[in-house]
Enzyme design. Structure first.
Site, PDB file in Angstrom:
ATOM      1  N   GLY A  20       0.661  -1.229  -0.027  1.00  0.00           N
ATOM      2  CA  GLY A  20      -0.120   0.051   0.168  1.00  0.00           C
ATOM      3  C   GLY A  20       0.816   1.382   0.088  1.00  0.00           C
ATOM      4  O   GLY A  20       2.105   1.081   0.306  1.00  0.00           O
ATOM      5  N   ARG A  51      -3.124  -8.773  -0.346  1.00  0.00           N
ATOM      6  CA  ARG A  51      -3.570  -9.758  -1.289  1.00  0.00           C
ATOM      7  C   ARG A  51      -2.919 -10.036  -2.819  1.00  0.00           C
ATOM      8  O   ARG A  51      -3.096 -11.138  -3.544  1.00  0.00           O
ATOM      9  CB  ARG A  51      -4.974  -9.403  -1.743  1.00  0.00           C
ATOM     10  CG  ARG A  51      -5.948  -9.566  -0.593  1.00  0.00           C
ATOM     11  CD  ARG A  51      -7.288  -8.875  -0.925  1.00  0.00           C
ATOM     12  NE  ARG A  51      -7.098  -7.523  -1.281  1.00  0.00           N
ATOM     13  CZ  ARG A  51      -8.037  -6.597  -1.253  1.00  0.00           C
ATOM     14  NH1 ARG A  51      -9.209  -7.054  -1.493  1.00  0.00           N
ATOM     15  NH2 ARG A  51      -7.905  -5.252  -1.635  1.00  0.00           N
ATOM     16  N   HIS A 178       2.020   9.977  14.096  1.00  0.00           N
ATOM     17  CA  HIS A 178       3.369  10.206  13.702  1.00  0.00           C
ATOM     18  C   HIS A 178       3.734  11.581  14.119  1.00  0.00           C
ATOM     19  O   HIS A 178       4.962  11.933  14.010  1.00  0.00           O
ATOM     20  CB  HIS A 178       3.637   9.989  12.112  1.00  0.00           C
ATOM     21  CG  HIS A 178       2.805  10.846  11.365  1.00  0.00           C
ATOM     22  ND1 HIS A 178       1.571  10.715  11.164  1.00  0.00           N
ATOM     23  CD2 HIS A 178       3.370  12.092  10.767  1.00  0.00           C
ATOM     24  CE1 HIS A 178       1.215  11.636  10.174  1.00  0.00           C
ATOM     25  NE2 HIS A 178       2.258  12.550  10.205  1.00  0.00           N
ATOM     26  N   ASP A 235      -9.993  13.991  11.303  1.00  0.00           N
ATOM     27  CA  ASP A 235      -8.674  13.817  10.799  1.00  0.00           C
ATOM     28  C   ASP A 235      -7.189  14.196  11.253  1.00  0.00           C
ATOM     29  O   ASP A 235      -6.376  13.572  11.285  1.00  0.00           O
ATOM     30  CB  ASP A 235      -8.741  14.181   9.186  1.00  0.00           C
ATOM     31  CG  ASP A 235      -7.682  13.533   8.331  1.00  0.00           C
ATOM     32  OD1 ASP A 235      -7.646  12.357   8.272  1.00  0.00           O
ATOM     33  OD2 ASP A 235      -7.170  14.260   7.652  1.00  0.00           O
ATOM     34  N   HIS A 240      -3.841  14.471  15.974  1.00  0.00           N
ATOM     35  CA  HIS A 240      -2.613  15.250  16.006  1.00  0.00           C
ATOM     36  C   HIS A 240      -2.441  16.304  17.045  1.00  0.00           C
ATOM     37  O   HIS A 240      -1.724  16.632  17.708  1.00  0.00           O
ATOM     38  CB  HIS A 240      -2.283  15.436  14.584  1.00  0.00           C
ATOM     39  CG  HIS A 240      -2.249  14.413  13.405  1.00  0.00           C
ATOM     40  ND1 HIS A 240      -1.509  13.117  13.852  1.00  0.00           N
ATOM     41  CD2 HIS A 240      -2.670  14.223  12.322  1.00  0.00           C
ATOM     42  CE1 HIS A 240      -1.677  12.487  12.918  1.00  0.00           C
ATOM     43  NE2 HIS A 240      -2.223  13.035  11.749  1.00  0.00           N
TER      44      HIS A 240
HETATM   45  P1  NAP Z   1      -3.670   1.515   0.500  1.00  0.00           P
HETATM   46  O1  NAP Z   1      -2.817   2.055  -0.299  1.00  0.00           O
HETATM   47  O2  NAP Z   1      -5.089   1.671   0.092  1.00  0.00           O
HETATM   48  O3  NAP Z   1      -3.012   0.226   0.723  1.00  0.00           O
HETATM   49  C1  NAP Z   1      -3.921  -0.846   1.457  1.00  0.00           C
HETATM   50  C2  NAP Z   1      -3.172  -1.848   1.443  1.00  0.00           C
HETATM   51  O4  NAP Z   1      -3.946  -3.123   2.134  1.00  0.00           O
HETATM   52  C3  NAP Z   1      -2.736  -2.782   0.430  1.00  0.00           C
HETATM   53  O5  NAP Z   1      -1.492  -3.094   0.369  1.00  0.00           O
HETATM   54  C4  NAP Z   1      -3.680  -3.655  -0.013  1.00  0.00           C
HETATM   55  O6  NAP Z   1      -3.103  -4.556  -0.894  1.00  0.00           O
HETATM   56  C5  NAP Z   1      -4.050  -4.281   1.542  1.00  0.00           C
HETATM   57  N1  NAP Z   1      -5.184  -4.898   1.642  1.00  0.00           N
HETATM   58  C6  NAP Z   1      -6.528  -4.460   1.278  1.00  0.00           C
HETATM   59  N2  NAP Z   1      -7.389  -5.348   1.662  1.00  0.00           N
HETATM   60  C7  NAP Z   1      -6.670  -6.476   2.186  1.00  0.00           C
HETATM   61  C8  NAP Z   1      -7.341  -7.654   2.835  1.00  0.00           C
HETATM   62  N3  NAP Z   1      -8.439  -8.223   2.560  1.00  0.00           N
HETATM   63  N4  NAP Z   1      -6.353  -8.336   3.056  1.00  0.00           N
HETATM   64  C9  NAP Z   1      -4.807  -8.281   3.052  1.00  0.00           C
HETATM   65  N5  NAP Z   1      -4.324  -6.946   2.441  1.00  0.00           N
HETATM   66  C10 NAP Z   1      -5.395  -6.110   1.965  1.00  0.00           C
HETATM   67  O7  NAP Z   1      -3.782   2.354   2.038  1.00  0.00           O
HETATM   68  P2  NAP Z   1      -2.666   2.966   2.858  1.00  0.00           P
HETATM   69  O8  NAP Z   1      -2.481   4.558   2.346  1.00  0.00           O
HETATM   70  O9  NAP Z   1      -1.362   2.391   2.864  1.00  0.00           O
HETATM   71  O10 NAP Z   1      -3.239   3.076   4.232  1.00  0.00           O
HETATM   72  C11 NAP Z   1      -3.162   1.726   5.102  1.00  0.00           C
HETATM   73  C12 NAP Z   1      -3.594   2.341   6.574  1.00  0.00           C
HETATM   74  O11 NAP Z   1      -2.828   3.262   7.070  1.00  0.00           O
HETATM   75  C13 NAP Z   1      -5.083   2.871   6.481  1.00  0.00           C
HETATM   76  O12 NAP Z   1      -5.798   2.436   7.553  1.00  0.00           O
HETATM   77  C14 NAP Z   1      -4.741   4.322   6.442  1.00  0.00           C
HETATM   78  O13 NAP Z   1      -5.865   4.934   6.961  1.00  0.00           O
HETATM   79  C15 NAP Z   1      -3.750   4.321   7.128  1.00  0.00           C
HETATM   80  N6  NAP Z   1      -3.009   5.665   7.119  1.00  0.00           N
HETATM   81  C16 NAP Z   1      -2.270   6.013   5.636  1.00  0.00           C
HETATM   82  C17 NAP Z   1      -1.510   7.014   5.743  1.00  0.00           C
HETATM   83  C18 NAP Z   1      -1.086   7.283   4.546  1.00  0.00           C
HETATM   84  O14 NAP Z   1      -0.069   8.203   4.411  1.00  0.00           O
HETATM   85  N7  NAP Z   1      -1.005   6.431   3.200  1.00  0.00           N
HETATM   86  C19 NAP Z   1      -1.338   7.861   6.779  1.00  0.00           C
HETATM   87  C20 NAP Z   1      -1.769   7.659   8.040  1.00  0.00           C
HETATM   88  C21 NAP Z   1      -2.790   6.471   8.313  1.00  0.00           C
HETATM   89  P3  NAP Z   1      -4.010  -5.621  -1.585  1.00  0.00           P
HETATM   90  O15 NAP Z   1      -4.878  -4.809  -2.630  1.00  0.00           O
HETATM   91  O16 NAP Z   1      -2.976  -6.213  -2.737  1.00  0.00           O
HETATM   92  O17 NAP Z   1      -4.411  -6.578  -0.925  1.00  0.00           O
END
Ligand code: NAP
Length: 485
Positions: A20, A51, A178, A235, A240
């Site tokens: 992700g 996945r 963070h 958010d 934060h």
């Molecule tokens: P993302 O880009 O949508 O990635 C989601 C990840 O979860 C992907 O690796 C996806 O891969 C995997 N996934 C989805 N469904 C799944 C399942 N059923 N089983 C196993 N793996 C699964 O999201 P993200 O931005 O990285 O964020 C991840 C978390 O961190 C979220 O809760 C988000 O709110 C939090 N967050 C993110 C950020 C940021 O900067 N991005 C900042 C703060 C908090 P596949 O589709 O290959 O399964």
């Protein structure tokens, strides 16, 4: 000065959601930096899990590209990248299915520190926690790391805490905010509790008010659907800004340890008074020259969600009685800047001239850009012509003051991940803190919903709606100018 790096123990870190955005943009480039710094033992294992149908070679390729795209200066260290990538493994897993877990069980060693980073949607936390136990992967010493959003109200946060508590003890759960991993935020504690100068003045006798601003220049485009269900209060403020407020306002803990610090932060949240609706300004950015409006970005022409909020809060205890805390955060603002400003009171009597008691000491703590602090002090304006006073900053930009580039590159995520491996929870939120923060936030949001409160429009590239300026003007004060990148 070269920063001292103390290697952590060998670890196995499983990153669920390893393909992700967060994993590719922050977690893995951060781990690579710790690898280069000599903090991550080379026999550690990082296991990506998601996945997507990848094998270890495919995952290594993906992370190599991610480091090239999102890494900082360390991406030039191509000589070491292969050694880092050799630590990476990948297991295709669906959190809701049962395939792949036996392979995971074979990869994760029992005799090293084990950590599981849940970098996935919170709706999957329960499935992951349950399967980690069902397949005997996690044990009593394993740690789990979870990300915001931790619930969207008190009820959902309690449910999430209960789900995690079914499988892990509180001392195994690391809830990341963070902001707490930022160098300056930790320095705020060092300055407050490591110097004799500040703490005696840190109260309502000497402090006039405190401002916390987190301004962003980005819009919500690309994540509009998610953001529209959230808004700035959920958010940014509930987590934060509230954490920053806690560190600024808490009583000195008896030691710098996880529970001592978190007990004091919790007391601050519990002492926060409910906020008068007249002391809150909600805003939504309008369309600008060549930029779309919030409602266009959120693809919701009737959205009442705020992309900006400013508010005045009070903490009901002896230290802070009568001292307003002004909080402000927003998207599409004039600059990217996060700053805490402590404005001290004017001196009681000036010996210089009638007007010269108008000078104030101001301590500003910059989280970004250029992490550092400055303290505004009053001195004599140089030159002849009598005694005229002028305010000057005593600037402490850490990278300059410490003369080493390492302070610039130690990003919040990598610092926090190393804390997880070390087993230090001081900079992570405890479950009761998160719930107390929602208990304070919920009635405010419910009030808006009940009143169908409509956010004020503000121009992109501005400091937010005019009413936010008035919030302080009415009190005879003004916001610090938003300066940054
Ligand atoms: P993302 O880009 O949508 O990635 C989601 C990840 O979860 C992907 O690796 C996806 O891969 C995997 N996934 C989805 N469904 C799944 C399942 N059923 N089983 C196993 N793996 C699964 O999201 P993200 O931005 O990285 O964020 C991840 C978390 O961190 C979220 O809760 C988000 O709110 C939090 N967050 C993110 C950020 C940021 O900067 N991005 C900042 C703060 C908090 P596949 O589709 O290959 O399964």
């Amino acid at each position: 000065m070269v920063a001292r790096v103390i290697p952590v123990e060998t670890f196995d870190l499983v990153i669920f959601g390893g393909t992700g955005d967060l994993a590719r943009r922050k977690i893995l480039p951060g781990l690579f930096r710790r690898f280069l710094a000599g903090q991550m033992p080379h026999d550690s294992r990082i296991v990506g899990a998601a996945r997507s149908d990848l094998d270890a070679a495919g995952y290594r390729e993906m992370i190599k590209d991610a480091i090239a795209e999102f890494g900082g200066s360390e991406k030039k260290e191509t000589g070491q990248i292969d050694a880092f990538l050799a630590c990476l493994q990948y297991v295709p897993i669906d959190a809701k299915g049962d395939g792949g877990w036996d392979d995971m069980a074979k990869l994760v060693r029992k005799d090293v520190v084990q950590a599981f980073y849940f970098s996935v949607a919170p709706s999957l936390f329960g499935d992951l926690a349950e399967r980690l136990h069902k397949y005997k992967i996690a044990n009593k010493k394993s740690r789990i790391v979870v990300e915001k959003p931790f619930g969207r109200d008190l009820e959902s946060a309690e449910a999430l805490n209960a789900t995690l508590a079914d499988h892990f003890r509180e001392d195994q759960i690391y809830r990341i905010d963070h902001y707490l991993g930022k160098e300056t935020v930790q320095n705020l504690m060092a300055v407050r509790f490591g110097n004799i100068l500040f703490e005696p003045l840190w109260n309502n006798h000497y402090i006039d008010h405190i401002q916390i601003t987190v301004a962003e220049t980005v819009s919500v485009a690309g994540r509009g659907a998610y953001y529209d269900r959230s808004g700035a209060m959920r958010d940014m403020v509930q987590n934060h800004l509230m954490q920053l407020l806690c560190l600024i306002a808490m009583e000195p803990p008896s030691q710098f340890g996880a529970d001592s610090v978190r007990d004091e932060k919790l007391k601050v949240i519990r002492a926060l008074q409910g906020v008068d609706p007249h002391h809150i300004v909600r805003g939504q950015y309008d369309a600008g020259k060549g930029t779309t409006s919030y409602r266009q970005d959120a693809e919701n022409e009737r959205s009442f969600t705020e992309s900006f909020i400013a508010m005045k809060c009070h903490i009901a205890n002896w230290r802070w009685a009568g001292v307003p805390f002004y909080l402000r955060t927003g998207k599409m603002m004039k600059a990217r800047s996060s700053e805490i400003t402590v404005v001290f009171k004017e001196i009681g009597h000036s010996i210089f001239s009638e007007n010269d008691n108008a000078h104030r000491n101001i301590l500003s703590i910059r989280l970004q850009p250029n992490e550092g602090m400055d303290l505004q002090v009053t001195i004599k304006e140089p030159g002849p012509g009598g005694m005229r006073l002028v305010d000057v900053p005593l600037d402490m930009t850490f990278a300059e003051a410490l003369g080493d580039s390492d302070v610039e590159v130690t990003d919040a995520y990598e610092r926090l991940i190393m804390d997880v491996i070390r087993g230090d929870q001081t900079l992570f939120m405890r479950g009761d803190e998160v719930e107390a923060a929602w208990a304070w936030t919920d009635p405010i949001i419910e009030g808006w919903e009940a009143r169908n409160d409509v956010p004020k429009l503000y121009d992109p590239g501005s400091s937010g709606p005019e009413d936010a300026l008035m919030l302080l003007h009415r009190d005879g004060r003004k916001w610090r100018e938003i300066k940054g990148e």
